[in-house]
Write an enzyme that holds these catalytic residues in place. Structure first.
Site, PDB file in Angstrom:
ATOM      1  N   CYS A 130       0.831  -1.210   0.000  1.00  0.00           N
ATOM      2  CA  CYS A 130       0.000   0.000   0.000  1.00  0.00           C
ATOM      3  C   CYS A 130       0.864   1.258   0.000  1.00  0.00           C
ATOM      4  CB  CYS A 130      -0.931  -0.018   1.203  1.00  0.00           C
ATOM      5  SG  CYS A 130      -1.878   1.487   1.368  1.00  0.00           S
ATOM      6  N   LYS A 159      -2.292   6.750  -5.921  1.00  0.00           N
ATOM      7  CA  LYS A 159      -3.267   7.847  -5.764  1.00  0.00           C
ATOM      8  C   LYS A 159      -2.590   9.214  -5.779  1.00  0.00           C
ATOM      9  CE  LYS A 159      -5.702   4.658  -5.987  1.00  0.00           C
ATOM     10  NZ  LYS A 159      -5.388   3.232  -6.022  1.00  0.00           N
ATOM     11  N   GLY A 214      -8.033  -5.859 -17.568  1.00  0.00           N
ATOM     12  CA  GLY A 214      -9.117  -4.866 -17.580  1.00  0.00           C
ATOM     13  C   GLY A 214      -9.674  -4.602 -16.196  1.00  0.00           C
ATOM     14  N   TYR A 259      -9.082  -3.194 -11.919  1.00  0.00           N
ATOM     15  CA  TYR A 259      -8.945  -1.838 -11.382  1.00  0.00           C
ATOM     16  C   TYR A 259      -7.540  -1.272 -11.554  1.00  0.00           C
ATOM     17  CZ  TYR A 259      -6.671  -2.956  -6.848  1.00  0.00           C
ATOM     18  OH  TYR A 259      -5.792  -3.331  -5.870  1.00  0.00           O
ATOM     19  N   ASP A 319      -3.913  -9.520   2.162  1.00  0.00           N
ATOM     20  CA  ASP A 319      -3.971 -10.133   0.827  1.00  0.00           C
ATOM     21  C   ASP A 319      -3.696 -11.631   0.846  1.00  0.00           C
ATOM     22  OD1 ASP A 319      -4.478  -7.632  -0.113  1.00  0.00           O
ATOM     23  OD2 ASP A 319      -2.817  -7.573  -1.554  1.00  0.00           O
ATOM     24  N   HIS A 370     -28.626  20.705  -0.041  1.00  0.00           N
ATOM     25  CA  HIS A 370     -28.781  21.084  -1.439  1.00  0.00           C
ATOM     26  C   HIS A 370     -27.812  22.205  -1.741  1.00  0.00           C
ATOM     27  CE1 HIS A 370     -30.634  21.783  -5.287  1.00  0.00           C
ATOM     28  NE2 HIS A 370     -30.669  23.076  -5.004  1.00  0.00           N
TER      29      HIS A 370
HETATM   30  C1  LIG Z   1      -1.150  -0.504  -7.849  1.00  0.00           C
HETATM   31  C2  LIG Z   1      -1.993  -0.862  -6.661  1.00  0.00           C
HETATM   32  C3  LIG Z   1      -2.938   0.026  -6.204  1.00  0.00           C
HETATM   33  C4  LIG Z   1      -3.723  -0.302  -5.105  1.00  0.00           C
HETATM   34  N1  LIG Z   1      -4.654   0.592  -4.700  1.00  0.00           N
HETATM   35  C5  LIG Z   1      -5.435   0.314  -3.631  1.00  0.00           C
HETATM   36  C6  LIG Z   1      -6.399   1.239  -3.156  1.00  0.00           C
HETATM   37  O1  LIG Z   1      -6.559   2.313  -3.713  1.00  0.00           O
HETATM   38  N2  LIG Z   1      -7.130   0.912  -2.080  1.00  0.00           N
HETATM   39  C7  LIG Z   1      -6.983  -0.290  -1.443  1.00  0.00           C
HETATM   40  O2  LIG Z   1      -7.684  -0.552  -0.468  1.00  0.00           O
HETATM   41  N3  LIG Z   1      -6.075  -1.205  -1.874  1.00  0.00           N
HETATM   42  C8  LIG Z   1      -5.298  -0.927  -2.948  1.00  0.00           C
HETATM   43  N4  LIG Z   1      -4.357  -1.830  -3.359  1.00  0.00           N
HETATM   44  C9  LIG Z   1      -4.255  -3.111  -2.641  1.00  0.00           C
HETATM   45  C10 LIG Z   1      -3.482  -2.934  -1.336  1.00  0.00           C
HETATM   46  O3  LIG Z   1      -2.254  -2.329  -1.625  1.00  0.00           O
HETATM   47  C11 LIG Z   1      -3.286  -4.282  -0.687  1.00  0.00           C
HETATM   48  O4  LIG Z   1      -4.535  -4.899  -0.494  1.00  0.00           O
HETATM   49  C12 LIG Z   1      -2.602  -4.165   0.677  1.00  0.00           C
HETATM   50  O5  LIG Z   1      -1.459  -3.361   0.594  1.00  0.00           O
HETATM   51  C13 LIG Z   1      -2.227  -5.557   1.174  1.00  0.00           C
HETATM   52  O6  LIG Z   1      -1.596  -5.454   2.419  1.00  0.00           O
HETATM   53  P1  LIG Z   1      -0.908  -6.748   3.082  1.00  0.00           P
HETATM   54  O7  LIG Z   1      -0.387  -6.296   4.377  1.00  0.00           O
HETATM   55  O8  LIG Z   1      -1.836  -7.873   3.033  1.00  0.00           O
HETATM   56  O9  LIG Z   1       0.279  -7.095   2.110  1.00  0.00           O
HETATM   57  P2  LIG Z   1       1.613  -6.274   1.799  1.00  0.00           P
HETATM   58  O10 LIG Z   1       1.429  -4.833   2.051  1.00  0.00           O
HETATM   59  O11 LIG Z   1       2.030  -6.704   0.446  1.00  0.00           O
HETATM   60  O12 LIG Z   1       2.624  -6.798   2.901  1.00  0.00           O
HETATM   61  C14 LIG Z   1       3.289  -8.022   2.780  1.00  0.00           C
HETATM   62  C15 LIG Z   1       4.753  -7.765   2.996  1.00  0.00           C
HETATM   63  O13 LIG Z   1       5.437  -9.022   3.085  1.00  0.00           O
HETATM   64  C16 LIG Z   1       6.729  -8.843   2.536  1.00  0.00           C
HETATM   65  N5  LIG Z   1       7.216 -10.177   2.177  1.00  0.00           N
HETATM   66  C17 LIG Z   1       6.683 -11.039   1.268  1.00  0.00           C
HETATM   67  N6  LIG Z   1       7.360 -12.209   1.300  1.00  0.00           N
HETATM   68  C18 LIG Z   1       8.332 -12.074   2.237  1.00  0.00           C
HETATM   69  C19 LIG Z   1       9.316 -12.954   2.765  1.00  0.00           C
HETATM   70  N7  LIG Z   1       9.434 -14.219   2.359  1.00  0.00           N
HETATM   71  N8  LIG Z   1      10.145 -12.486   3.735  1.00  0.00           N
HETATM   72  C20 LIG Z   1      10.028 -11.211   4.196  1.00  0.00           C
HETATM   73  N9  LIG Z   1       9.100 -10.358   3.751  1.00  0.00           N
HETATM   74  C21 LIG Z   1       8.258 -10.782   2.782  1.00  0.00           C
HETATM   75  C22 LIG Z   1       6.525  -7.934   1.357  1.00  0.00           C
HETATM   76  O14 LIG Z   1       7.712  -7.228   1.061  1.00  0.00           O
HETATM   77  C23 LIG Z   1       5.403  -7.014   1.855  1.00  0.00           C
HETATM   78  O15 LIG Z   1       5.890  -5.780   2.328  1.00  0.00           O
HETATM   79  C24 LIG Z   1      -3.540  -1.535  -4.436  1.00  0.00           C
HETATM   80  C25 LIG Z   1      -2.568  -2.434  -4.884  1.00  0.00           C
HETATM   81  C26 LIG Z   1      -1.800  -2.101  -5.972  1.00  0.00           C
HETATM   82  C27 LIG Z   1      -0.757  -3.078  -6.442  1.00  0.00           C
END
Ligand SMILES: Cc1cc2nc3c(=O)[nH]c(=O)nc-3n(C[C@H](O)[C@H](O)[C@H](O)COP(=O)(O)OP(=O)(O)OC[C@H]3O[C@@H](n4cnc5c(N)ncnc54)[C@H](O)[C@@H]3O)c2cc1C
Length: 517
Positions: free
Chosen positions: A95, A104, A235, A237, A365, A495
């Protein structure tokens, strides 16, 4: 048997044992060699295992992933737990570093450019000679880098946090191996929160991805040079948002998508409006499945096939594969812990976000529940409650909505008409932006759509047009507070605020005209 304990000056703090060195010593020991030869216990492997077990660093909580995981780690550390946080990249995860935030911030700049361009339609004489794309990318990436560094500093300064800024992987149910320089060490905890994230998915069905360089969303947000022609495969987001960004920066954007409309998981009527708007600004090639990526004379070529009909070849200077995301379950080696995964390799969780292994939770995720930052953040709150306060509640996502920050914006909550199908009785109300005073002043079009059940329950709300990402929250808050469709329709709206579009859709369900004849 004695062995040396020694410390290394890295963020992890204490390193207790160089197992490889011990293995060498053991191999040279005549006693061990004899016992091994005779097959008498204990063989050297058992001794090694014991040594490893004795020297695994133990924590109250291990958090894997520094995106949403960072929230869990800091909340638990603030409550006094001894926390290990493992993150191979910058803190803040997708993020902050390569997702919501940089996209953004860049899209806001694209929106400003678009407003300047559109000023002509109000008779304002402006010209736009140059859009400083490289400067935008640089300043936005500086901002997110600084924010990530601040997070890192806070984590390192916290007396209860040990930050392992390196790659990690499960080696057992509750044991994680951490890469350190040329070596590895192990940490363990009865409580592990896996917030391991996802990464761009590159489909095997597209040939040539091993030979031809392509961009993913990670690269598209950090490019130094703006391509003149960009082909986006996908196609969804990310394609829609980055298409808008590059289009406004001055790039000719072609989108090759396999649905017959863009964002085809959204409510069809709403997604059609977005698709029609994109047709005016982008070259849309919809209904095609990309099959190959090629490079000829420094040109990238995407080959794609329709369900039936002629093959398509699209040329560009760069190709962006926005073909979905896959969970990082393989990178964390969840198999070694025996954590069950779905067919698409997401971690299986129950309603408490517990995995199949006791004491291991999964959020964000990698658990694949919604794959948005705000849903991951909500999950983090539940897990903090469970781990820190031993309060276990099934996860709920009150008023869960999402938005697509394209041009126009789109936002949605609940079920689409397609999802409801014939299973349930419902009524639909719609309201055009142009039918409201402010909506028509903006002159950008747009539509709100309310889907309401027989008992007045809000089943879905979908909106495309200016400020859709904000307008959806009126319905989101109402739903979370237990309000029904009538309460939204009957609430007095300022309004001529844009939120009259939302109210109009709910009044339409009840066939109440907003302003008389
Ligand atoms: C271009 C784009 C735009 C987006 N826009 C939006 C938005 O507008 N609004 C919204 O709600 N969501 C958006 N998202 C989705 C959002 O970014 C994700 O849903 C969110 O960041 C997921 O968070 P997380 O903590 O699950 O995973 P992450 O933030 O990916 O955290 C997982 C972390 O684990 C680390 N990692 C992975 N494997 C290992 C390993 N083996 N050892 C050590 N570290 C490791 C990675 O480096 C990463 O930092 C967007 C995503 C993208 C790609």
């Amino acid at each position: 048997m004695g062995f040396h304990r020694y410390t290394l000056p890295h963020a992890a703090g204490v390193r207790v044992l160089d197992v490889a060195a011990i293995a060498g010593l053991l191999d040279r020991s005549p006693l061990i060699a004899r016992l091994n030869r005779e097959g008498t216990d204990p063989p050297s492997s058992l001794i090694l295992r014991r040594l490893r077990d004795r020297n695994v660093q133990e924590y109250d909580l291990v958090v894997l992933g520094g995106g949403t995981g960072n929230i869990v780690a800091s909340a638990a550390a603030d409550e006094g737990l001894d926390v290990a946080l493992v993150e191979r990249g910058p803190l803040g995860g997708t993020c902050l570093n390569r997702g919501c935030n940089p996209s953004k911030k860049l899209i806001h700049r694209a929106n400003v450019v678009e407003t300047v361009r559109d000023a002509q339609s109000f008779g304002i004489d402006v010209s736009l000679d140059d859009v400083p794309f490289e400067q935008f990318v640089e300043e936005v990436n500086e901002m997110v880098t600084e924010a990530a560094e601040t997070k890192t500093k806070r984590a390192c300064d916290h007396e209860n946090v040990t930050l392992y800024q390196t790659e990690g992987r499960f080696v057992d149910e509750h044991v994680v191996e951490i890469d350190q320089d040329d070596d590895a060490e192990r940490i363990r905890s009865d409580h592990i929160v896996l917030a391991g994230g996802s990464r761009p998915l590159i489909p095997d069905a597209i040939e040539g991805t091993d030979e031809v360089e392509y961009l993913t969303s990670d690269d598209a947000l950090t490019l130094n040079t703006r391509p003149e022609r960009l082909v986006i495969v996908g196609g969804g987001y990310i394609a829609v948002e980055l298409g808008h960004l590059y289009n406004q920066m001055g790039t000719d954007v072609t989108i090759v998508g396999h649905g017959d409309i863009l964002v085809d998981r959204e409510d069809r009527e709403i997604a059609e409006q977005l698709t029609n708007a994109y047709r005016e600004t982008h070259d849309l090639r919809l209904g095609y499945r990309a099959t190959e990526l090629r490079e000829e004379s420094e040109e990238k070529i995407v080959r794609a096939e329709p369900d039936d009909g002629d093959e398509l070849r699209v040329r560009g200077d760069e190709v962006l594969l926005a073909t979905g995301r896959r969970p990082n379950t393989d990178r964390w080696n969840v198999e070694a812990a025996g954590i069950e995964t779905t067919d698409q390799e997401f971690v299986e969780t129950n309603e408490y976000l517990e995995t199949s292994v006791d004491g291991v939770w999964a959020i964000g995720d990698i658990a694949g529940n919604h794959m948005f930052k705000h849903s991951g953040d909500k999950e983090a709150e539940y897990v903090v409650e469970a781990v820190v306060h031993d309060r276990h509640k099934p996860v709920e996502y009150p008023g869960m909505a999402h938005a697509v920050f394209g041009s126009p914006q789109l936002a949605s909550l609940g079920k689409t008409e397609g999802e409801l199908g014939d299973d349930r009785e419902y009524e639909v109300g719609t309201h055009e932006y142009d039918a409201t005073a402010l909506g028509s002043a903006l002159a950008e079009g747009g539509l709100a759509k309310a889907i309401v059940g027989a008992d007045d329950e809000v089943l879905g709300f979908h909106i495309v047009g200016p400020e859709a990402s904000t307008l959806v929250h009126e319905v989101s808050t109402a739903v979370a507070a237990g309000a029904d469709a009538e309460q939204i329709a009957e609430t007095i709206h300022v309004h001529p605020a844009l939120s009259e579009v939302v109210q109009g859709a709910f009044r339409d369900v009840r066939s109440v005209a907003p302003s008389g004849f």
